[in-house]
Design a protein around this motif. Structure first.
Motif, mmCIF file in Angstrom:
data_model
loop_
_atom_site.group_PDB
_atom_site.id
_atom_site.type_symbol
_atom_site.label_atom_id
_atom_site.label_comp_id
_atom_site.label_asym_id
_atom_site.label_seq_id
_atom_site.Cartn_x
_atom_site.Cartn_y
_atom_site.Cartn_z
ATOM 1 N N GLN A 84 43.806 42.005 49.335
ATOM 2 C CA GLN A 84 44.798 42.694 48.508
ATOM 3 C C GLN A 84 45.959 41.773 48.146
ATOM 4 O O GLN A 84 46.390 41.731 46.999
ATOM 5 C CB GLN A 84 45.343 43.926 49.234
ATOM 6 N N LYS A 87 44.677 38.936 45.661
ATOM 7 C CA LYS A 87 44.346 39.445 44.325
ATOM 8 C C LYS A 87 45.559 40.004 43.589
ATOM 9 O O LYS A 87 45.558 40.076 42.374
ATOM 10 C CB LYS A 87 43.229 40.499 44.405
ATOM 11 N N SER A 88 46.625 40.377 44.331
ATOM 12 C CA SER A 88 47.829 40.872 43.659
ATOM 13 C C SER A 88 48.648 39.734 43.054
ATOM 14 O O SER A 88 49.479 39.964 42.186
ATOM 15 C CB SER A 88 48.696 41.673 44.633
ATOM 16 N N SER A 91 44.468 35.660 40.279
ATOM 17 C CA SER A 91 43.195 36.219 39.808
ATOM 18 C C SER A 91 42.062 35.200 39.870
ATOM 19 O O SER A 91 40.906 35.559 39.779
ATOM 20 C CB SER A 91 43.347 36.730 38.378
ATOM 21 N N GLY A 114 38.392 43.542 44.494
ATOM 22 C CA GLY A 114 38.201 42.242 43.868
ATOM 23 C C GLY A 114 37.350 41.239 44.615
ATOM 24 O O GLY A 114 37.230 40.093 44.181
#
Length: 140
Positions: A84, A87-88, A91, A114
């Motif tokens: 998390q 991916k926040s 990308s 993701g």
């Protein structure tokens, strides 16, 4: 940092971070990855005991491609929390979950967040190698 060198330019670096609190799994994964024939990249492999140690290393700041192999169950910060957080903010980081968590809901959650792939423990070495190569193919 363990390093497998190939004759590539510095633009083709691949940083593989193994984040797993089991030293035997870390050691096995480093050996497996070092034995793989990965073309087009200069490979840098580093193992971390947990997500806190990984983020403190600032490894994600290195220029190049990044592949994280995350354990699902760890103290301090588990694989889902690492996924998390990564991916926040980024990308272009590829993630392979390698976890003892086998429930469909856990696998679905990781993929929705993701993760590029999910392998359950215990795992087949040949299958893991194939899945890692498949992720790396997407990077080219």
């Amino acid at each position: 940092m363990q390093k497998k060198e190939e004759t590539m330019s510095s633009n083709n670096k691949l940083f593989i971070s193994i984040i797993d609190n089991d030293e035997m799994v870390q050691s096995l994964l480093v050996k497996i990855l070092n034995l793989m024939n990965i073309d087009h990249f200069e490979i840098y492999i580093k193992a971390y005991d947990d997500g806190v140690q990984f983020f403190e290393s600032n490894n994600l700041e290195e220029a190049g491609e990044h592949l994280l192999i995350l354990d699902g169950v760890m103290p301090n910060m588990d694989g889902i929390e690492i996924l998390q957080k990564v991916k926040s903010t980024r990308s272009n980081v590829y993630v392979l979950m390698l976890s003892g968590r086998k429930s469909q809901s856990e696998i679905e959650k990781a993929l929705k967040l993701g993760a590029d792939d999910y392998v359950t423990k215990p795992f087949s070495i040949k299958e893991l190698q194939a899945r890692v190569l498949q992720i790396i193919q997407r990077m080219k």
